[in-house]
Design a protein around this motif. Sequence first.
Motif, PDB file in Angstrom:
ATOM      1  N   PHE A 149       0.824  -1.203   0.000  1.00 41.11           N
ATOM      2  CA  PHE A 149       0.000   0.000   0.000  1.00 41.11           C
ATOM      3  C   PHE A 149       0.862   1.258   0.000  1.00 41.11           C
ATOM      4  N   GLY A 150       1.917   1.240   0.795  1.00 44.46           N
ATOM      5  CA  GLY A 150       2.801   2.397   0.842  1.00 44.46           C
ATOM      6  C   GLY A 150       3.465   2.668  -0.494  1.00 44.46           C
ATOM      7  N   ARG A 151       3.872   1.628  -1.166  1.00 43.77           N
ATOM      8  CA  ARG A 151       4.541   1.792  -2.456  1.00 43.77           C
ATOM      9  C   ARG A 151       3.589   2.254  -3.556  1.00 43.77           C
ATOM     10  N   THR A 152       2.340   1.845  -3.490  1.00 44.05           N
ATOM     11  CA  THR A 152       1.445   2.036  -4.640  1.00 44.05           C
ATOM     12  C   THR A 152       0.309   3.024  -4.431  1.00 44.05           C
ATOM     13  N   VAL A 153       0.020   3.394  -3.176  1.00 43.80           N
ATOM     14  CA  VAL A 153      -1.104   4.297  -2.914  1.00 43.80           C
ATOM     15  C   VAL A 153      -0.663   5.558  -2.181  1.00 43.80           C
ATOM     16  N   PHE A 154       0.016   5.403  -1.040  1.00 42.51           N
ATOM     17  CA  PHE A 154       0.523   6.571  -0.325  1.00 42.51           C
ATOM     18  C   PHE A 154       1.578   6.110   0.662  1.00 42.51           C
ATOM     19  N   VAL A 155       2.762   6.703   0.591  1.00 41.36           N
ATOM     20  CA  VAL A 155       3.867   6.197   1.398  1.00 41.36           C
ATOM     21  C   VAL A 155       4.177   7.061   2.601  1.00 41.36           C
ATOM     22  N   LEU A 156       4.201   8.385   2.446  1.00 37.15           N
ATOM     23  CA  LEU A 156       4.610   9.265   3.538  1.00 37.15           C
ATOM     24  C   LEU A 156       3.399   9.580   4.399  1.00 37.15           C
ATOM     25  N   CYS A 157       3.031   8.622   5.234  1.00 35.61           N
ATOM     26  CA  CYS A 157       1.733   8.675   5.892  1.00 35.61           C
ATOM     27  C   CYS A 157       1.840   8.231   7.345  1.00 35.61           C
ATOM     28  N   ASN A 158       1.082   8.892   8.207  1.00 33.10           N
ATOM     29  CA  ASN A 158       0.931   8.478   9.596  1.00 33.10           C
ATOM     30  C   ASN A 158      -0.328   7.614   9.661  1.00 33.10           C
ATOM     31  N   TYR A 159      -0.153   6.308   9.588  1.00 35.65           N
ATOM     32  CA  TYR A 159      -1.300   5.412   9.430  1.00 35.65           C
ATOM     33  C   TYR A 159      -2.231   5.367  10.642  1.00 35.65           C
ATOM     34  N   PRO A 160      -1.735   5.391  11.869  1.00 34.72           N
ATOM     35  CA  PRO A 160      -2.685   5.474  12.989  1.00 34.72           C
ATOM     36  C   PRO A 160      -3.587   6.708  12.883  1.00 34.72           C
ATOM     37  N   SER A 161      -3.010   7.848  12.484  1.00 36.15           N
ATOM     38  CA  SER A 161      -3.810   9.061  12.314  1.00 36.15           C
ATOM     39  C   SER A 161      -4.768   8.921  11.130  1.00 36.15           C
ATOM     40  N   LEU A 162      -4.319   8.266  10.068  1.00 30.63           N
ATOM     41  CA  LEU A 162      -5.174   8.071   8.898  1.00 30.63           C
ATOM     42  C   LEU A 162      -6.437   7.310   9.281  1.00 30.63           C
ATOM     43  N   LEU A 163      -6.283   6.240  10.070  1.00 25.00           N
ATOM     44  CA  LEU A 163      -7.433   5.431  10.470  1.00 25.00           C
ATOM     45  C   LEU A 163      -8.321   6.186  11.468  1.00 25.00           C
ATOM     46  N   THR A 164      -7.691   6.840  12.427  1.00 23.66           N
ATOM     47  CA  THR A 164      -8.457   7.584  13.430  1.00 23.66           C
ATOM     48  C   THR A 164      -9.272   8.693  12.769  1.00 23.66           C
ATOM     49  N   ASN A 165      -8.612   9.491  11.925  1.00 22.81           N
ATOM     50  CA  ASN A 165      -9.317  10.576  11.231  1.00 22.81           C
ATOM     51  C   ASN A 165     -10.393  10.037  10.305  1.00 22.81           C
ATOM     52  N   GLY A 166     -10.089   8.917   9.640  1.00 29.32           N
ATOM     53  CA  GLY A 166     -11.042   8.359   8.684  1.00 29.32           C
ATOM     54  C   GLY A 166     -12.319   7.887   9.340  1.00 29.32           C
ATOM     55  N   ILE A 167     -12.206   7.197  10.488  1.00 27.30           N
ATOM     56  CA  ILE A 167     -13.388   6.720  11.198  1.00 27.30           C
ATOM     57  C   ILE A 167     -14.223   7.902  11.683  1.00 27.30           C
ATOM     58  N   LEU A 168     -13.566   8.936  12.208  1.00 24.11           N
ATOM     59  CA  LEU A 168     -14.289  10.133  12.633  1.00 24.11           C
ATOM     60  C   LEU A 168     -14.984  10.815  11.463  1.00 24.11           C
ATOM     61  N   ARG A 169     -14.308  10.834  10.325  1.00 23.77           N
ATOM     62  CA  ARG A 169     -14.853  11.529   9.163  1.00 23.77           C
ATOM     63  C   ARG A 169     -16.057  10.793   8.583  1.00 23.77           C
ATOM     64  N   LEU A 170     -16.079   9.471   8.695  1.00 24.03           N
ATOM     65  CA  LEU A 170     -17.246   8.719   8.219  1.00 24.03           C
ATOM     66  C   LEU A 170     -18.514   9.190   8.915  1.00 24.03           C
ATOM     67  N   GLU A 171     -18.421   9.444  10.208  1.00 25.71           N
ATOM     68  CA  GLU A 171     -19.576   9.942  10.949  1.00 25.71           C
ATOM     69  C   GLU A 171     -19.886  11.378  10.547  1.00 25.71           C
ATOM     70  N   GLN A 172     -18.854  12.183  10.379  1.00 26.87           N
ATOM     71  CA  GLN A 172     -19.042  13.582  10.002  1.00 26.87           C
ATOM     72  C   GLN A 172     -19.715  13.704   8.641  1.00 26.87           C
ATOM     73  N   MET A 173     -19.366  12.795   7.714  1.00 25.18           N
ATOM     74  CA  MET A 173     -19.869  12.899   6.346  1.00 25.18           C
ATOM     75  C   MET A 173     -21.339  12.506   6.221  1.00 25.18           C
ATOM     76  N   GLU A 174     -21.945  12.028   7.307  1.00 21.47           N
ATOM     77  CA  GLU A 174     -23.385  11.795   7.276  1.00 21.47           C
ATOM     78  C   GLU A 174     -24.120  13.129   7.142  1.00 21.47           C
ATOM     79  N   ASP A 175     -23.476  14.197   7.602  1.00 19.77           N
ATOM     80  CA  ASP A 175     -24.080  15.528   7.532  1.00 19.77           C
ATOM     81  C   ASP A 175     -23.321  16.485   6.624  1.00 19.77           C
TER      82      ASP A 175
END
Length: 350
Positions: free
Chosen positions: A40-66
């Motif tokens: 995934f790092g090689r082909t989608v996004f490498v310079l990434c803080n993955y714990p933050s990516l998952l934490t922000n993503g789960i929060l954003r799923l709820e936010q995007m309902e509105d």
Amino acid sequence: MTTQHSTSSIPTKRTASALQMGPRKKASTSDPLISHGRHFGRTVFVLCNYPSLLTNGILRLEQMEDTPLEDLSADERREHRVFEQLLDSYPGLLERLQNGSEEEILHVGELIGKGAAGARGDDTKTLKSAILDWIAPKGAAIQPPLHRNSKIDRGFNHELTGSLLCPAGLNWNDSETRENLRSGEMSVCGDQWPIFLYAHYTYDVDDPWCGLLRSRLLVCAYKHVFTSPSLVDKEPKATRSGNARLHGMGSVTIASMAYIATQVRFALSSSSVFSRTDTTTDSETFYHSLLDLFEDPDESTEVDELLTWWNRQVFPNSSAAKRPITANSVLSKIRLKRLAAKQATDSNPS
């Protein structure tokens, strides 16, 4: 992928931007997510803080309902696209995140991050030596010699690596330019792209797309990482091996092009450690600037052409390579007949 999901385990606080390198952490548990993180790092996004990516993503799923995705900032939209690609690429990951605790979400992110960081480190190590074989003059040795295990003499300190790293549009043969680059008086930002990105190391100021990201050096590095180091100097074959085959990869991604370009740029530099705090190489800015170009809708035609070119170099027998139809073949005649019929219908509407 549908983003309207219930989120039973929601982190309480969103962290900083996930699309930046996070702190170095060690995950000791062996898990398939580590292997997935490597690819995934090689082909989608490498310079990434993955714990933050998952934490922000789960929060954003709820936010995007509105709040629709279009109302988010450009950085948040990119981050969420990366998050969705991660969910799509690993079946069951969303359920694991939704049903797990906040600590589990962070642990999953650390496992993926360990894989991505491990792959990046492995590639950095092997390319440091291999790149000298690709840049050496044909039938001759590099003069003065460059050491395979030390980078102190690379970058603008050496005539060869300096000429390849020289920003497109500048003249390395100009003594004043060369000296200013070597002394650091002329600083080079990550969005000042080096000449090695161009085919034959030739930049056309009137057509900046001409030859961009089509250099032999990049192709050698791509094959080294994704297919097999032994196939770098050979014609591509129908079979795949190495990392591409291991992960079922049959076509080039835009992020993998940016990744390889970033690795090659670092290999040519004099920097010894790949770090986000290294302002000399400014690798994060370089990587992000390439993705900015690739993801710009106004550049989609050129990007599609570039991907087709790359697939012909690396995966010539894949559908993504889009080989031109042979003249006078049965298929070409069928296509021509269909086109003629369509044009006749369009010109004589009923």
